[in-house]
Scaffold this motif. Structure first.
Motif, PDB file in Angstrom:
ATOM      1  N   ILE A 121       0.844  -1.198   0.000  1.00 35.60           N
ATOM      2  CA  ILE A 121       0.000   0.000   0.000  1.00 35.60           C
ATOM      3  C   ILE A 121       0.884   1.256   0.000  1.00 35.60           C
ATOM      4  O   ILE A 121       2.042   1.200   0.403  1.00 35.60           O
ATOM      5  CB  ILE A 121      -0.960   0.030   1.216  1.00 35.60           C
ATOM      6  CG1 ILE A 121      -0.173   0.093   2.544  1.00 35.60           C
ATOM      7  CG2 ILE A 121      -1.919  -1.128   1.193  1.00 35.60           C
ATOM      8  CD1 ILE A 121      -1.044   0.397   3.761  1.00 35.60           C
ATOM      9  N   VAL A 122       0.309   2.349  -0.448  1.00 36.06           N
ATOM     10  CA  VAL A 122       0.942   3.660  -0.295  1.00 36.06           C
ATOM     11  C   VAL A 122       0.385   4.222   1.015  1.00 36.06           C
ATOM     12  O   VAL A 122      -0.810   4.479   1.133  1.00 36.06           O
ATOM     13  CB  VAL A 122       0.623   4.591  -1.483  1.00 36.06           C
ATOM     14  CG1 VAL A 122       1.176   5.991  -1.232  1.00 36.06           C
ATOM     15  CG2 VAL A 122       1.192   4.009  -2.772  1.00 36.06           C
ATOM     16  N   ASN A 123       1.254   4.374   2.000  1.00 34.94           N
ATOM     17  CA  ASN A 123       0.795   4.783   3.327  1.00 34.94           C
ATOM     18  C   ASN A 123       0.236   6.207   3.336  1.00 34.94           C
ATOM     19  O   ASN A 123       0.665   7.060   2.568  1.00 34.94           O
ATOM     20  CB  ASN A 123       1.946   4.672   4.336  1.00 34.94           C
ATOM     21  CG  ASN A 123       2.390   3.237   4.525  1.00 34.94           C
ATOM     22  OD1 ASN A 123       3.404   2.835   3.982  1.00 34.94           O
ATOM     23  ND2 ASN A 123       1.639   2.459   5.275  1.00 34.94           N
TER      24      ASN A 123
ATOM     25  N   GLU B 251       4.240   8.791  16.501  1.00 31.78           N
ATOM     26  CA  GLU B 251       4.951   7.642  17.076  1.00 31.78           C
ATOM     27  C   GLU B 251       4.085   6.391  16.945  1.00 31.78           C
ATOM     28  O   GLU B 251       2.863   6.465  17.012  1.00 31.78           O
ATOM     29  CB  GLU B 251       5.275   7.914  18.547  1.00 31.78           C
ATOM     30  CG  GLU B 251       6.267   9.045  18.735  1.00 31.78           C
ATOM     31  CD  GLU B 251       6.653   9.231  20.188  1.00 31.78           C
ATOM     32  OE1 GLU B 251       6.987   8.226  20.840  1.00 31.78           O
ATOM     33  OE2 GLU B 251       6.619  10.377  20.663  1.00 31.78           O
ATOM     34  N   ASN B 252       4.766   5.253  16.756  1.00 32.43           N
ATOM     35  CA  ASN B 252       4.086   3.950  16.672  1.00 32.43           C
ATOM     36  C   ASN B 252       2.973   3.957  15.627  1.00 32.43           C
ATOM     37  O   ASN B 252       1.836   3.602  15.905  1.00 32.43           O
ATOM     38  CB  ASN B 252       3.543   3.539  18.046  1.00 32.43           C
ATOM     39  CG  ASN B 252       4.633   3.577  19.104  1.00 32.43           C
ATOM     40  OD1 ASN B 252       5.754   3.125  18.854  1.00 32.43           O
ATOM     41  ND2 ASN B 252       4.335   4.132  20.251  1.00 32.43           N
ATOM     42  N   PHE B 253       3.316   4.403  14.440  1.00 32.19           N
ATOM     43  CA  PHE B 253       2.370   4.479  13.327  1.00 32.19           C
ATOM     44  C   PHE B 253       1.988   3.069  12.868  1.00 32.19           C
ATOM     45  O   PHE B 253       2.849   2.216  12.658  1.00 32.19           O
ATOM     46  CB  PHE B 253       3.016   5.245  12.166  1.00 32.19           C
ATOM     47  CG  PHE B 253       2.219   5.215  10.889  1.00 32.19           C
ATOM     48  CD1 PHE B 253       1.132   6.054  10.718  1.00 32.19           C
ATOM     49  CD2 PHE B 253       2.554   4.344   9.854  1.00 32.19           C
ATOM     50  CE1 PHE B 253       0.390   6.024   9.542  1.00 32.19           C
ATOM     51  CE2 PHE B 253       1.830   4.306   8.680  1.00 32.19           C
ATOM     52  CZ  PHE B 253       0.747   5.155   8.525  1.00 32.19           C
ATOM     53  N   VAL B 254       0.694   2.832  12.724  1.00 36.15           N
ATOM     54  CA  VAL B 254       0.191   1.534  12.235  1.00 36.15           C
ATOM     55  C   VAL B 254      -0.864   1.798  11.167  1.00 36.15           C
ATOM     56  O   VAL B 254      -1.755   2.630  11.349  1.00 36.15           O
ATOM     57  CB  VAL B 254      -0.437   0.701  13.379  1.00 36.15           C
ATOM     58  CG1 VAL B 254      -0.979  -0.617  12.841  1.00 36.15           C
ATOM     59  CG2 VAL B 254       0.572   0.440  14.487  1.00 36.15           C
ATOM     60  N   GLU B 255      -0.731   1.085  10.042  1.00 34.68           N
ATOM     61  CA  GLU B 255      -1.744   1.158   8.981  1.00 34.68           C
ATOM     62  C   GLU B 255      -1.811  -0.215   8.322  1.00 34.68           C
ATOM     63  O   GLU B 255      -0.820  -0.678   7.772  1.00 34.68           O
ATOM     64  CB  GLU B 255      -1.368   2.234   7.958  1.00 34.68           C
ATOM     65  CG  GLU B 255      -2.435   2.422   6.893  1.00 34.68           C
ATOM     66  CD  GLU B 255      -2.050   3.488   5.862  1.00 34.68           C
ATOM     67  OE1 GLU B 255      -2.818   3.650   4.911  1.00 34.68           O
ATOM     68  OE2 GLU B 255      -0.995   4.115   5.999  1.00 34.68           O
ATOM     69  N   GLU B 256      -2.967  -0.850   8.419  1.00 37.49           N
ATOM     70  CA  GLU B 256      -3.120  -2.241   7.954  1.00 37.49           C
ATOM     71  C   GLU B 256      -2.013  -3.086   8.594  1.00 37.49           C
ATOM     72  O   GLU B 256      -1.904  -3.120   9.804  1.00 37.49           O
ATOM     73  CB  GLU B 256      -3.128  -2.296   6.425  1.00 37.49           C
ATOM     74  CG  GLU B 256      -4.346  -1.583   5.835  1.00 37.49           C
ATOM     75  CD  GLU B 256      -4.475  -1.721   4.330  1.00 37.49           C
ATOM     76  OE1 GLU B 256      -3.884  -2.652   3.752  1.00 37.49           O
ATOM     77  OE2 GLU B 256      -5.177  -0.893   3.726  1.00 37.49           O
ATOM     78  N   ASN B 257      -1.169  -3.743   7.774  1.00 47.31           N
ATOM     79  CA  ASN B 257      -0.113  -4.568   8.372  1.00 47.31           C
ATOM     80  C   ASN B 257       1.213  -3.829   8.509  1.00 47.31           C
ATOM     81  O   ASN B 257       2.221  -4.428   8.859  1.00 47.31           O
ATOM     82  CB  ASN B 257       0.117  -5.834   7.527  1.00 47.31           C
ATOM     83  CG  ASN B 257      -1.103  -6.723   7.512  1.00 47.31           C
ATOM     84  OD1 ASN B 257      -1.777  -6.842   8.531  1.00 47.31           O
ATOM     85  ND2 ASN B 257      -1.411  -7.331   6.379  1.00 47.31           N
ATOM     86  N   ASP B 258       1.214  -2.540   8.205  1.00 45.05           N
ATOM     87  CA  ASP B 258       2.440  -1.741   8.241  1.00 45.05           C
ATOM     88  C   ASP B 258       2.613  -1.072   9.601  1.00 45.05           C
ATOM     89  O   ASP B 258       1.661  -0.513  10.148  1.00 45.05           O
ATOM     90  CB  ASP B 258       2.388  -0.639   7.166  1.00 45.05           C
ATOM     91  CG  ASP B 258       2.836  -1.132   5.817  1.00 45.05           C
ATOM     92  OD1 ASP B 258       3.196  -2.319   5.706  1.00 45.05           O
ATOM     93  OD2 ASP B 258       2.843  -0.336   4.874  1.00 45.05           O
ATOM     94  N   GLN B 259       3.859  -1.094  10.098  1.00 46.05           N
ATOM     95  CA  GLN B 259       4.174  -0.404  11.353  1.00 46.05           C
ATOM     96  C   GLN B 259       5.467   0.377  11.187  1.00 46.05           C
ATOM     97  O   GLN B 259       6.392  -0.094  10.545  1.00 46.05           O
ATOM     98  CB  GLN B 259       4.344  -1.408  12.497  1.00 46.05           C
ATOM     99  CG  GLN B 259       3.093  -2.190  12.804  1.00 46.05           C
ATOM    100  CD  GLN B 259       3.281  -3.122  13.995  1.00 46.05           C
ATOM    101  OE1 GLN B 259       4.216  -2.982  14.768  1.00 46.05           O
ATOM    102  NE2 GLN B 259       2.392  -4.087  14.119  1.00 46.05           N
ATOM    103  N   ARG B 260       5.520   1.572  11.778  1.00 43.07           N
ATOM    104  CA  ARG B 260       6.738   2.384  11.792  1.00 43.07           C
ATOM    105  C   ARG B 260       6.880   2.967  13.192  1.00 43.07           C
ATOM    106  O   ARG B 260       5.898   3.395  13.795  1.00 43.07           O
ATOM    107  CB  ARG B 260       6.667   3.550  10.781  1.00 43.07           C
ATOM    108  CG  ARG B 260       6.427   3.158   9.325  1.00 43.07           C
ATOM    109  CD  ARG B 260       7.601   2.426   8.698  1.00 43.07           C
ATOM    110  NE  ARG B 260       7.407   2.091   7.296  1.00 43.07           N
ATOM    111  CZ  ARG B 260       6.652   1.109   6.818  1.00 43.07           C
ATOM    112  NH1 ARG B 260       5.954   0.357   7.649  1.00 43.07           N
ATOM    113  NH2 ARG B 260       6.585   0.879   5.518  1.00 43.07           N
TER     114      ARG B 260
END
Length: 197
Positions: free
Chosen positions: A22-24, A179-188
């Protein structure tokens, strides 16, 4: 073994993983801020998928740089319009061009720890006045080796507060710091959008 060698070895696995990624949302927000037909530097562009492709489809002019020659060969052969891709270390990258936007999505953490503090002044210099800088980063001071697709990679970062202080001193305005960015299965761990005043 360097990250460059490791990325060259995993290029096929990387293509499979990234071509359908995905494009976050922070990338979409970053693009929204930049005027149409603006110029964007993608630091650690990889194969150009999906980020450079998305930005190209928005009619921005993309310059992508990456240390991995295999990643760059793939990007060059992908037919991404309005784009040029170079095999290049960020610290060796030189141009007279000033960019309206610079993105470093999942790349700054591969830079040597002793050179991490050089990143932000170089980005500031490469940005046009009012230009935007989007990047992902760790939050704590760190240096370690980890594996991805069976190959070893080097990672490092400085503390979040140190980086924010450095950026403010240079003249960046922080538009968001997540902080602790989450989108679908993506984490940063940390996502930042800043603007050169």
């Amino acid at each position: 073994m360097t990250n460059k060698d490791s990325y060259n070895k995993i290029v096929d696995s990387w293509i499979k993983a990234r071509n359908n990624a995905i494009v976050n949302k922070p990338i979409i927000q970053f693009a929204y801020h930049i005027n149409s037909k603006g110029t964007i530097l993608d630091i650690g562009c990889g194969t150009g998928m999906p980020i450079a492709k998305y930005l190209s489809d928005r009619n921005f002019s993309i310059t992508g740089i990456d240390q991995s020659s295999k990643m760059i060969e793939t990007a060059q052969s992908a037919g991404i319009k309005n784009s040029v891709f170079h095999t290049c270390d960020f610290f060796d990258f030189e141009t007279d061009k000033k960019f309206n936007g610079i993105i470093a999505w999942d790349s700054l953490f591969h830079f040597p720890k002793e050179r991490q503090n050089e990143i932000y002044s170089k980005v500031y210099h490469l940005l046009a006045p009012g230009g935007y800088f989007l990047f992902t980063h760790g939050k704590e001071e760190d240096e370690h080796i980890d594996s991805m697709f069976g190959e070893q990679f080097y990672y490092s970062c400085l503390t979040k507060d140190f980086v924010l202080g450095l950026m403010k001193e240079l003249g960046f305005e922080i538009l968001f710091s997540i902080e602790n960015f989450v989108e679908e299965n993506d984490q940063r761990h940390w996502v930042v959008l800043a603007r050169k005043k």
